[in-house]
Scaffold this motif. Structure first.
Motif, PDB file in Angstrom:
ATOM      1  N   ILE A 188      20.368 -49.990  -9.031  1.00 29.59           N
ATOM      2  CA  ILE A 188      21.732 -49.779  -8.528  1.00 29.59           C
ATOM      3  C   ILE A 188      22.414 -48.663  -9.303  1.00 29.59           C
ATOM      4  O   ILE A 188      23.105 -47.811  -8.722  1.00 29.59           O
ATOM      5  N   THR A 189      22.220 -48.632 -10.613  1.00 28.68           N
ATOM      6  CA  THR A 189      22.818 -47.579 -11.435  1.00 28.68           C
ATOM      7  C   THR A 189      22.310 -46.205 -11.018  1.00 28.68           C
ATOM      8  O   THR A 189      23.088 -45.242 -10.914  1.00 28.68           O
ATOM      9  N   LEU A 190      21.011 -46.102 -10.774  1.00 27.52           N
ATOM     10  CA  LEU A 190      20.452 -44.822 -10.321  1.00 27.52           C
ATOM     11  C   LEU A 190      21.072 -44.388  -8.998  1.00 27.52           C
ATOM     12  O   LEU A 190      21.421 -43.209  -8.811  1.00 27.52           O
ATOM     13  N   LEU A 191      21.223 -45.337  -8.071  1.00 26.19           N
ATOM     14  CA  LEU A 191      21.798 -44.995  -6.765  1.00 26.19           C
ATOM     15  C   LEU A 191      23.247 -44.537  -6.909  1.00 26.19           C
ATOM     16  O   LEU A 191      23.655 -43.523  -6.320  1.00 26.19           O
ATOM     17  N   VAL A 192      24.039 -45.259  -7.680  1.00 29.92           N
ATOM     18  CA  VAL A 192      25.457 -44.903  -7.821  1.00 29.92           C
ATOM     19  C   VAL A 192      25.600 -43.560  -8.531  1.00 29.92           C
ATOM     20  O   VAL A 192      26.378 -42.694  -8.101  1.00 29.92           O
ATOM     21  N   LEU A 193      24.858 -43.360  -9.603  1.00 26.96           N
ATOM     22  CA  LEU A 193      24.970 -42.119 -10.359  1.00 26.96           C
ATOM     23  C   LEU A 193      24.480 -40.926  -9.531  1.00 26.96           C
ATOM     24  O   LEU A 193      25.142 -39.878  -9.484  1.00 26.96           O
ATOM     25  N   LEU A 194      23.324 -41.083  -8.888  1.00 25.21           N
ATOM     26  CA  LEU A 194      22.805 -39.994  -8.053  1.00 25.21           C
ATOM     27  C   LEU A 194      23.743 -39.710  -6.890  1.00 25.21           C
ATOM     28  O   LEU A 194      24.003 -38.537  -6.562  1.00 25.21           O
ATOM     29  N   SER A 200      29.567 -34.939  -5.288  1.00 25.57           N
ATOM     30  CA  SER A 200      30.461 -33.962  -5.905  1.00 25.57           C
ATOM     31  C   SER A 200      29.887 -32.549  -5.875  1.00 25.57           C
ATOM     32  O   SER A 200      30.486 -31.635  -6.452  1.00 25.57           O
ATOM     33  N   SER A 201      28.733 -32.379  -5.211  1.00 22.07           N
ATOM     34  CA  SER A 201      28.069 -31.069  -5.250  1.00 22.07           C
ATOM     35  C   SER A 201      28.796 -29.996  -4.471  1.00 22.07           C
ATOM     36  O   SER A 201      28.670 -28.805  -4.765  1.00 22.07           O
ATOM     37  N   GLY A 202      29.551 -30.361  -3.432  1.00 18.22           N
ATOM     38  CA  GLY A 202      30.252 -29.380  -2.599  1.00 18.22           C
ATOM     39  C   GLY A 202      29.414 -28.888  -1.440  1.00 18.22           C
ATOM     40  O   GLY A 202      29.957 -28.308  -0.493  1.00 18.22           O
ATOM     41  N   THR A 203      28.118 -29.071  -1.478  1.00 18.61           N
ATOM     42  CA  THR A 203      27.241 -28.711  -0.365  1.00 18.61           C
ATOM     43  C   THR A 203      27.302 -29.820   0.669  1.00 18.61           C
ATOM     44  O   THR A 203      27.131 -30.995   0.336  1.00 18.61           O
ATOM     45  N   ARG A 204      27.512 -29.484   1.944  1.00 17.45           N
ATOM     46  CA  ARG A 204      27.803 -30.486   2.959  1.00 17.45           C
ATOM     47  C   ARG A 204      26.685 -31.500   3.090  1.00 17.45           C
ATOM     48  O   ARG A 204      26.932 -32.712   3.036  1.00 17.45           O
ATOM     49  N   VAL A 205      25.460 -31.050   3.250  1.00 18.09           N
ATOM     50  CA  VAL A 205      24.361 -31.985   3.457  1.00 18.09           C
ATOM     51  C   VAL A 205      24.144 -32.852   2.220  1.00 18.09           C
ATOM     52  O   VAL A 205      23.991 -34.074   2.307  1.00 18.09           O
ATOM     53  N   MET A 206      24.136 -32.205   1.051  1.00 22.29           N
ATOM     54  CA  MET A 206      23.943 -32.965  -0.186  1.00 22.29           C
ATOM     55  C   MET A 206      25.077 -33.955  -0.408  1.00 22.29           C
ATOM     56  O   MET A 206      24.862 -35.091  -0.862  1.00 22.29           O
ATOM     57  N   ALA A 207      26.301 -33.537  -0.076  1.00 26.50           N
ATOM     58  CA  ALA A 207      27.447 -34.433  -0.249  1.00 26.50           C
ATOM     59  C   ALA A 207      27.342 -35.640   0.662  1.00 26.50           C
ATOM     60  O   ALA A 207      27.601 -36.783   0.248  1.00 26.50           O
ATOM     61  N   GLU A 208      26.943 -35.415   1.918  1.00 23.94           N
ATOM     62  CA  GLU A 208      26.831 -36.536   2.845  1.00 23.94           C
ATOM     63  C   GLU A 208      25.739 -37.512   2.399  1.00 23.94           C
ATOM     64  O   GLU A 208      25.906 -38.731   2.460  1.00 23.94           O
ATOM     65  N   VAL A 209      24.594 -36.977   1.918  1.00 23.27           N
ATOM     66  CA  VAL A 209      23.545 -37.850   1.386  1.00 23.27           C
ATOM     67  C   VAL A 209      24.054 -38.604   0.151  1.00 23.27           C
ATOM     68  O   VAL A 209      23.783 -39.790  -0.035  1.00 23.27           O
ATOM     69  N   THR A 213      24.277 -42.584  -0.439  1.00 21.60           N
ATOM     70  CA  THR A 213      23.555 -43.170  -1.581  1.00 21.60           C
ATOM     71  C   THR A 213      24.504 -43.957  -2.472  1.00 21.60           C
ATOM     72  O   THR A 213      24.180 -45.071  -2.931  1.00 21.60           O
ATOM     73  N   GLN A 214      25.681 -43.402  -2.736  1.00 19.90           N
ATOM     74  CA  GLN A 214      26.665 -44.113  -3.564  1.00 19.90           C
ATOM     75  C   GLN A 214      27.105 -45.393  -2.895  1.00 19.90           C
ATOM     76  O   GLN A 214      27.244 -46.445  -3.555  1.00 19.90           O
ATOM     77  N   ALA A 215      27.322 -45.341  -1.594  1.00 21.53           N
ATOM     78  CA  ALA A 215      27.725 -46.544  -0.867  1.00 21.53           C
ATOM     79  C   ALA A 215      26.645 -47.617  -0.933  1.00 21.53           C
ATOM     80  O   ALA A 215      26.930 -48.810  -1.106  1.00 21.53           O
ATOM     81  N   ALA A 216      25.367 -47.187  -0.820  1.00 20.01           N
ATOM     82  CA  ALA A 216      24.280 -48.156  -0.936  1.00 20.01           C
ATOM     83  C   ALA A 216      24.255 -48.798  -2.324  1.00 20.01           C
ATOM     84  O   ALA A 216      24.047 -50.011  -2.470  1.00 20.01           O
ATOM     85  N   GLY A 217      24.487 -47.976  -3.369  1.00 20.77           N
ATOM     86  CA  GLY A 217      24.515 -48.523  -4.714  1.00 20.77           C
ATOM     87  C   GLY A 217      25.647 -49.505  -4.928  1.00 20.77           C
ATOM     88  O   GLY A 217      25.466 -50.576  -5.518  1.00 20.77           O
ATOM     89  N   LEU A 218      26.849 -49.162  -4.420  1.00 19.39           N
ATOM     90  CA  LEU A 218      27.992 -50.068  -4.578  1.00 19.39           C
ATOM     91  C   LEU A 218      27.808 -51.330  -3.752  1.00 19.39           C
ATOM     92  O   LEU A 218      28.242 -52.426  -4.159  1.00 19.39           O
ATOM     93  N   LEU A 219      27.176 -51.199  -2.586  1.00 19.82           N
ATOM     94  CA  LEU A 219      26.875 -52.388  -1.790  1.00 19.82           C
ATOM     95  C   LEU A 219      25.926 -53.307  -2.554  1.00 19.82           C
ATOM     96  O   LEU A 219      26.099 -54.535  -2.592  1.00 19.82           O
ATOM     97  N   GLY A 220      24.917 -52.704  -3.223  1.00 18.91           N
ATOM     98  CA  GLY A 220      24.019 -53.501  -4.047  1.00 18.91           C
ATOM     99  C   GLY A 220      24.726 -54.133  -5.234  1.00 18.91           C
ATOM    100  O   GLY A 220      24.402 -55.258  -5.628  1.00 18.91           O
ATOM    101  N   ALA A 221      25.709 -53.430  -5.811  1.00 19.45           N
ATOM    102  CA  ALA A 221      26.457 -53.989  -6.933  1.00 19.45           C
ATOM    103  C   ALA A 221      27.258 -55.210  -6.504  1.00 19.45           C
ATOM    104  O   ALA A 221      27.290 -56.232  -7.208  1.00 19.45           O
TER     105      ALA A 221
END
Length: 790
Positions: A188-194, A200-209, A213-221
């Protein structure tokens, strides 16, 4: 139509809001309560970040929401600031969840908030850094990009700290369920941090991913904090791996078949027959191959139904003829290790305790190290209701964290924690709990599944009758052993009583000799003096010589009676002890002084070492002198001429140890305790000598009895060691006297006699001792028990 970049944050905002509602409404007694409020803060910040992402990023929006976009901060920069704050709260929540010490968690929070504040100030001071805009992660190493450097450093430290804490919690976990939660939290920590970094990257595709990913980590938390028993991550990974391998092998087989069919010419007359033969060949190969693959995969996952059934059948056959408890334990635990694959195991024997409770005691044998400790279960304990009333297995994880076991007493909880087991299966026979099968961690370190607990209960149920029979046999043999020990003790006591009974007869002989000799001297000298006086030939010199002999005889008689009186006081705990500060050097010197002439006459070498350095003690000096004199006198009697007696003293802790070692004839091992009994003599009383210091001479057998009474009265100890009795080689004897520096509270300090025993009491004493023929005694021989000849 809104773009995905706008719709996705809106959807995530709804998800975060729902997670907040779910988290707030969950039962507060579940595991993870301490970290709940921090996770709610994390979700609240994530919800606010999603709200910022939903807003348009043009200048008009910034003007409209000037309170939100402070100063020159852009929407991407504000997203980075909120994401960093979310990571700070998530790190604190993680440390709380992983049960890190509160002091360390608070230290982490202070450092993390300081980093976040520095990062926020750096972003505000350098708006040209382009934080959160497309490509800003690639420019963080430029000299003017301090905010980017701080962000990268902070993310690195946060990731390393949280992952280290997760793996440390995984390693030190004493239960597989706790280890599984720690491992899941690392993912979960890896998912939230990644997700936070990509978002925060500013790149649209990377930001959406990253947002997903963060939502999946918080859902797991939220799932991990709100759920009592979480998903078994390691088992799931193994099953997924096994399924993927099986699928890949199957795909390769079918691919080979299709490739072979593709090579067949289309105009071949026997094409259909060839395809049919090929299909049949594949089926013949694939069916057994699939069984082999399935067996290998089951072995990998740890599941084998056929092997388990065979092991249980064999176990049922093996325990049929087992009547030894140790053998039954071995068979049962070996079966558990094969079926459930446990590292450790044991059997707790259960007996009924007073008041309806249960007494638990580990069996002698076990799989691995089993703590040798006993425990009890209260009559109304939830543990008893679970094991006996419901006949259900008990997990240590449930006992530690389950709401149903909050009423368990600390003593019960501490006992089960000391056992360091993971699961317990009750062995119940005819409604009575007679044992508990204990299972430690599994070889795979996986949590116990429902299938594992079912197997545990199956083995426990099959063990019931055999365990009851084995315990009956074990109890019978233990009683036989106890009976044998009792018979041995009775035999030893009988031998000692026979020896002591012979002592009474010996005492009559010895006491008669000891009493009659001085009385005969007194009578003889008085008759001589009377006759000489009548004839008028008694001069002053002759009278003085005879009076001196009379005095010696009277002193000897007085000493014997004094010893008897001292022993009588010991029998009724009436010896008076007066404690004052005393030097053991002086005690030993005063004890030896009256014996100096005898030591010289016998040409004995007597040495005393280490006494001067001894600290003073609280003791009755007069009685100690008497005790040490008796001990040294005993060594003189049984040490041959030209022998040696060594006295040594040393401090040992709160005691002073005095040793009196001689080079005498030694003592038989069977007499080491009896020599302290009244009137006991280790040698033939017919060889009795009237000399008090002659070799092998002896008195009435009261000296060591009095010495022990005095030493014990001071709260001390006295014992004897000797290689054995050998009048030819003289192995020697060592007497040990241990005296406390300060007498204990229970030292014998009774009230002294107001007056000495009268003549009638002494006559009764002598009569009880067997010396009924003793003559009348003069009242002048009766003295107070506290007096002692110097």
């Amino acid at each position: 139509m809104p773009s995905l970049t706008t719709l996705l944050p809106a959807m995530l905002a709804v998800i975060y809001a729902l997670l907040l509602v779910i988290l707030a409404g969950r039962n507060r007694d579940q595991l993870g309560l301490e970290s709940r409020r921090w996770l709610m803060l994390v979700l609240a910040v994530a919800l606010l970040t999603s709200f910022v992402l939903v807003l348009p990023s043009d200048a008009e929006t910034q003007d409209r929401y000037a309170a939100l976009f402070l100063g020159d901060l852009t929407q991407p920069a504000l997203v980075v600031i909120l994401t960093n704050l979310m990571l700070v709260f998530f790190g604190t929540q993680s440390l709380r969840y992983l049960q890190v010490a509160e002091r360390r968690a608070n230290l982490w929070l202070g450092i993390a908030l300081a980093w976040w504040a520095a990062e926020t100030v750096a972003i505000g001071l350098e708006p040209s850094a382009g934080i959160g805009q497309d490509g800003w992660l690639g420019r963080i190493y430029e000299p003017t990009r301090l905010p980017g450097i701080l962000a990268l450093a902070g993310w690195s430290v946060i990731g390393a700290t949280l992952l280290a804490a997760s793996f440390y919690a995984f390693i030190r976990a004493h239960l597989p369920e706790i280890a599984n939660r720690a491992l899941l939290w690392a993912v979960i920590t890896l998912l939230v941090l990644l997700g936070a970094i990509l978002g925060s990257s500013g790149t649209r595709v990377m930001a959406e991913v990253g947002w997903l990913t963060q939502a999946a980590g918080l859902l797991g938390a939220v799932y991990s904090v709100s759920t009592y028993r979480v998903f078994d991550l390691r088992r799931g990974v193994r099953r997924a791996t096994a399924t993927a391998i099986s699928t890949l092998i199957t795909a390769l087989i079918f691919f080979g078949v299709l490739a072979a069919a593709q090579e067949l010419e289309a105009d071949t007359e026997d094409r259909i027959l060839t395809l049919a033969a090929l299909a049949l060949l594949v089926a013949v190969v694939y069916v057994p191959l699939r069984s082999v693959i399935q067996a290998v995969m089951n072995r990998l996952v740890g599941e084998s139904t056929e092997r388990t059934a065979h092991t249980l059948r064999k176990f049922s056959e093996d325990i049929t003829g087992v009547v030894e408890l140790d053998a039954l334990v071995d068979v049962t635990l070996n079966t558990l290790s094969q079926v459930i694959r446990i590292r450790r195991g044991g059997l707790l024997l259960v007996r009924k305790a007073e008041g309806g409770g249960l007494q638990l005691e580990p069996a002698r044998r076990g799989l691995g190290e089993i703590p040798d400790t006993q425990g009890t279960i209260a009559p109304n304990s939830p543990i008893k209701r679970r094991l006996l009333d419901r006949r259900a297995p008990l997990l240590q994880y449930d006992l530690d964290f389950g709401r149903s076991y909050t009423e368990v007493s600390p003593a019960e909880r501490r006992f089960f924690q000391q056992m360091r087991m993971s699961a317990y299966g009750p062995v119940v026979v005819q409604g009575e709990l007679i044992g508990l099968l204990c299972c430690g961690s599994k070889v795979s370190d996986d949590p116990f599944t429902e299938q594992d607990l079912e197997l545990l209960m199956t083995i426990a149920n099959q063990t019931g009758v055999a365990l009851r029979n084995a315990r009956l046999v074990d109890d019978l043999r233990r009683r036989e052993g106890e009976q044998a020990e009792l018979n041995k003790a009775l035999s030893t006591t009988k031998e000692q009583l026979e020896k002591l009974d012979s002592v009474k007869t010996d005492f009559i002989t010895i006491a008669s000799h000891e009493l009659r000799t001085p009385l005969a001297q007194i009578r003889g000298y008085t008759e001589i003096m009377e006759a000489m006086n009548e004839e008028g030939v008694l001069d002053q010199e002759q009278a003085g010589s005879m009076m001196a002999n009379l005095r010696k005889a009277a002193d000897r008689l007085e000493n014997l009676i004094a010893a008897m009186l001292d022993v009588s006081q010991l029998d009724v705990n009436a010896m008076d002890l007066l404690f004052v500060q005393t030097s053991l050097e002086n005690v030993v010197r005063m004890a030896i002084e009256p014996l100096t002439e005898s030591i010289k006459a016998r040409r004995l070498m007597l040495s005393a070492r280490g006494l001067r350095a001894l600290p003073p003690i609280q003791a009755d000096m007069q009685r100690l002198v008497q005790a040490f004199r008796n001990i040294v006198l005993n060594s003189i009697k049984y040490t041959p001429d030209n022998g040696r007696i060594d006295i040594q003293g040393q401090v040992q802790g709160e005691e002073i140890l005095i040793t009196v070692q001689d080079s005498g004839i030694g003592i038989d091992a069977s007499h080491l305790e009896l020599i302290f009994e009244k009137f006991f003599r280790a040698h033939d009383p017919s060889l009795h000598s009237t000399g008090t210091t002659k070799f092998m001479g002896a008195g009435p057998g009261l000296g060591l009895t009095i010495a022990r009474g005095v030493i014990v009265g001071h709260g001390g100890r006295i014992w004897v060691e000797s290689p054995g009795f050998d009048p030819d080689n003289f192995p020697g004897t060592t007497i040990y006297i241990a005296l406390p520096l300060n007498p204990p509270a229970d030292a014998k300090r009774v009230l002294p006699f107001e007056a000495g025993l009268n003549v009638k009491q002494m006559q009764d004493l002598l009569s009880a001792s067997g010396a009924s023929s003793a003559p009348e005694l003069s009242p002048t021989l009766a003295r107070a028990p506290g007096q002692l000849d110097r």
